[in-house]
Design an enzyme around this catalytic site. Structure first.
Site, PDB file in Angstrom:
ATOM      1  CG  ASP A 132      -1.895  -0.958   1.093  1.00 25.11           C
ATOM      2  OD1 ASP A 132      -2.364  -1.608  -0.012  1.00 25.11           O
ATOM      3  OD2 ASP A 132      -2.598  -1.165   2.331  1.00 25.11           O
ATOM      4  NE  ARG A 184      -4.773  -1.743  -3.903  1.00 25.45           N
ATOM      5  CZ  ARG A 184      -4.408  -2.032  -2.973  1.00 25.45           C
ATOM      6  NH1 ARG A 184      -3.789  -1.034  -2.047  1.00 25.45           N
ATOM      7  NH2 ARG A 184      -4.324  -3.095  -2.432  1.00 25.45           N
TER       8      ARG A 184
HETATM    9  P1  FDA Z   1     -14.323   9.173  -4.832  1.00 21.26           P
HETATM   10  O1  FDA Z   1     -13.798   9.620  -3.390  1.00 21.26           O
HETATM   11  O2  FDA Z   1     -14.576  10.444  -5.847  1.00 21.26           O
HETATM   12  O3  FDA Z   1     -15.657   8.750  -4.364  1.00 21.26           O
HETATM   13  C1  FDA Z   1     -16.405   8.107  -5.609  1.00 21.26           C
HETATM   14  C2  FDA Z   1     -17.722   7.491  -5.117  1.00 21.26           C
HETATM   15  O4  FDA Z   1     -17.533   6.311  -4.049  1.00 21.26           O
HETATM   16  C3  FDA Z   1     -18.421   8.606  -3.902  1.00 21.26           C
HETATM   17  O5  FDA Z   1     -19.185   9.431  -4.735  1.00 21.26           O
HETATM   18  C4  FDA Z   1     -18.953   7.511  -2.949  1.00 21.26           C
HETATM   19  O6  FDA Z   1     -20.321   7.174  -3.615  1.00 21.26           O
HETATM   20  C5  FDA Z   1     -18.062   6.395  -2.973  1.00 21.26           C
HETATM   21  N1  FDA Z   1     -17.186   6.303  -1.766  1.00 21.26           N
HETATM   22  C6  FDA Z   1     -15.970   6.773  -1.905  1.00 21.26           C
HETATM   23  N2  FDA Z   1     -15.549   6.679  -0.553  1.00 21.26           N
HETATM   24  C7  FDA Z   1     -16.358   6.029  -0.104  1.00 21.26           C
HETATM   25  C8  FDA Z   1     -16.487   5.645   1.524  1.00 21.26           C
HETATM   26  N3  FDA Z   1     -15.478   5.811   2.427  1.00 21.26           N
HETATM   27  N4  FDA Z   1     -17.845   5.195   1.967  1.00 21.26           N
HETATM   28  C9  FDA Z   1     -18.815   5.023   1.044  1.00 21.26           C
HETATM   29  N5  FDA Z   1     -18.734   5.677  -0.193  1.00 21.26           N
HETATM   30  C10 FDA Z   1     -17.585   6.220  -0.538  1.00 21.26           C
HETATM   31  N6  FDA Z   1      -5.146   5.040  -0.579  1.00 21.26           N
HETATM   32  C11 FDA Z   1      -3.787   5.503  -0.446  1.00 21.26           C
HETATM   33  O7  FDA Z   1      -3.653   6.726  -0.174  1.00 21.26           O
HETATM   34  N7  FDA Z   1      -3.377   4.259  -0.253  1.00 21.26           N
HETATM   35  C12 FDA Z   1      -3.538   3.120  -0.465  1.00 21.26           C
HETATM   36  O8  FDA Z   1      -2.708   2.245  -0.767  1.00 21.26           O
HETATM   37  C13 FDA Z   1      -4.889   2.905  -0.827  1.00 21.26           C
HETATM   38  N8  FDA Z   1      -5.280   1.501  -0.951  1.00 21.26           N
HETATM   39  C14 FDA Z   1      -6.758   1.549  -1.579  1.00 21.26           C
HETATM   40  C15 FDA Z   1      -7.243   0.321  -1.904  1.00 21.26           C
HETATM   41  C16 FDA Z   1      -8.265  -0.035  -2.663  1.00 21.26           C
HETATM   42  C17 FDA Z   1      -9.024  -1.286  -2.991  1.00 21.26           C
HETATM   43  C18 FDA Z   1      -9.423   1.230  -2.654  1.00 21.26           C
HETATM   44  C19 FDA Z   1     -10.458   0.720  -3.148  1.00 21.26           C
HETATM   45  C20 FDA Z   1      -8.840   2.347  -2.171  1.00 21.26           C
HETATM   46  C21 FDA Z   1      -7.706   2.258  -1.660  1.00 21.26           C
HETATM   47  N9  FDA Z   1      -7.247   3.833  -1.097  1.00 21.26           N
HETATM   48  C22 FDA Z   1      -5.925   3.873  -0.878  1.00 21.26           C
HETATM   49  C23 FDA Z   1      -8.014   4.855  -0.967  1.00 21.26           C
HETATM   50  C24 FDA Z   1      -8.255   5.841  -2.072  1.00 21.26           C
HETATM   51  O9  FDA Z   1      -7.022   6.655  -2.164  1.00 21.26           O
HETATM   52  C25 FDA Z   1      -9.528   6.559  -1.907  1.00 21.26           C
HETATM   53  O10 FDA Z   1      -9.276   7.474  -0.927  1.00 21.26           O
HETATM   54  C26 FDA Z   1     -10.710   5.857  -1.895  1.00 21.26           C
HETATM   55  O11 FDA Z   1     -10.893   4.891  -2.921  1.00 21.26           O
HETATM   56  C27 FDA Z   1     -12.060   6.788  -2.167  1.00 21.26           C
HETATM   57  O12 FDA Z   1     -12.062   7.439  -3.366  1.00 21.26           O
HETATM   58  P2  FDA Z   1     -12.649   6.826  -4.722  1.00 21.26           P
HETATM   59  O13 FDA Z   1     -11.562   6.511  -5.607  1.00 21.26           O
HETATM   60  O14 FDA Z   1     -13.637   5.667  -4.275  1.00 21.26           O
HETATM   61  O15 FDA Z   1     -13.253   8.139  -5.409  1.00 21.26           O
END
Ligand code: FDA
Length: 307
Positions: A132, A184
């Site tokens: 990560d 990732r």
């Molecule tokens: P965005 O924040 O734009 O959200 C898109 C939509 O997803 C929102 O409108 C909402 O509906 C839904 N959503 C997002 N977050 C939500 C929540 N917490 N609860 C409910 N709904 C939510 N970061 C990092 O810095 N280092 C890492 O190693 C990782 N590893 C990682 C693994 C995996 C499998 C995922 C999915 C994410 C990570 N992250 C991470 C976290 C990543 O950086 C980010 O903060 C989250 O994925 C939220 O952003 P989205 O890409 O979902 O988009």
């Protein structure tokens, strides 16, 4: 505005009183929505249930920013045990780790020896370990150690996370892409200054799409880790247009978030992996999930009134 709210939640979460309140009552207050279990075996039962729904898993033993060697060794032992139990139970899961949980800030050489223990077990069981990415103060050290491990173990055994909000990530991706690294791609979950990260969500999203497309175009296996439906659609569209098979990438989402979307993608023939954390040290992970979507606080408040 989004970023201001996120920073505010992360600041409040750092408050000592708030932290100890949550440590005490958290599991009852809705943390269980995001954390599979505090124990490994129960988490493996969750993996089995997800596998039966067609979902792959990456298991994360919670913990970070460890300053004590004994705790880092314990985290390495847990990762080794997790890999062993995945193989014994024939589950479709790999493992994600954080280097600050394995002693990176104590001594990178010590952390490397912890990672070697874990990667030797991954080699023995034919599995894969993803590192990560954490806050920007440790990004360079994480990339450096990853590149060392990559030389010894190869891209089938170890992969990395890159964050679209960092300005440096385009260059990191290009270098790793030329070595065939399984990356990732995430937006980024930490509170970062504008000197290192795009302050506007719009720019982060645009950079995210550029990174995914470039990594796929280079022929590298890509984990598209987001719940953002527009980006997921865009990825599918790009892959179809370029004739990139769905075997060459996977979507990844967090346990407890967008479950319907995960299953819909599986039904449509895409690979989907659920990042499934377990363990007792869930507080920092939980606060990042709230910061991403402060509406999640409703779950906590509802839990409070039930308790
Ligand atoms: P965005 O924040 O734009 O959200 C898109 C939509 O997803 C929102 O409108 C909402 O509906 C839904 N959503 C997002 N977050 C939500 C929540 N917490 N609860 C409910 N709904 C939510 N970061 C990092 O810095 N280092 C890492 O190693 C990782 N590893 C990682 C693994 C995996 C499998 C995922 C999915 C994410 C990570 N992250 C991470 C976290 C990543 O950086 C980010 O903060 C989250 O994925 C939220 O952003 P989205 O890409 O979902 O988009």
């Amino acid at each position: 505005m989004d970023n201001m709210l996120r920073s505010a939640v992360l600041s409040v979460a750092g408050n000592r009183a708030v932290r100890s309140f949550f440590r005490k009552y958290g599991m009852r207050l809705g943390v269980a929505r995001f954390v599979a279990s505090e124990q490994l075996e129960a988490a493996l039962d969750v993996v089995l249930r997800l596998n039966r729904q067609g979902l792959m898993v990456t298991l994360d033993y919670l913990g970070e920013s460890v300053t004590d060697r004994a705790l880092a060794e314990e985290a390495a032992d847990q990762a080794v045990l997790t890999l062993r139990r995945i193989a014994e139970r024939k589950l479709n899961a790999n493992v994600s780790v954080k280097l600050t949980q394995l002693g990176l800030t104590i001594d990178p050489a010590f952390c490397e020896s912890m990672m070697s223990r874990i990667l030797d077990e991954a080699a023995r069981t034919g599995n894969f370990v993803r590192i990560d990415m954490e806050d920007s103060s440790v990004v360079q050290a994480t990339v450096d150690l990853f590149e060392k491990l990559l030389k010894r173990y190869g891209p089938k055994r170890v992969g990395l996370v890159l964050q679209a909000y960092l300005y440096r990530t385009q260059a990191d991706r290009e270098r790793l892409g030329s070595q065939g690294v399984n990356v990732r791609i995430v937006k980024g979950a930490y509170k970062e200054p504008k000197e290192v990260a795009f302050p506007r969500k719009k720019d982060v999203d645009a950079n995210y799409v550029r990174l995914v497309e470039a990594h796929l175009a280079q022929g590298c296996y890509t984990a598209v880790a987001t719940h953002d439906e527009a980006i997921i659609k865009q990825t599918i569209h790009y892959a179809r247009k370029k004739g990139i098979s769905p075997e060459r990438f996977e979507f990844q989402m967090l346990y407890g978030i967008a479950g319907e979307l995960q299953l819909r993608l599986v039904r449509d023939g895409y690979r989907v992996r659920v990042y499934t954390p377990f363990g007792e040290a869930w507080y920092p992970y939980f606060t990042r999930r709230i910061a991403e979507r402060p509406a999640n606080l409703w779950f906590v408040l509802k839990g409070m009134f039930r308790a």
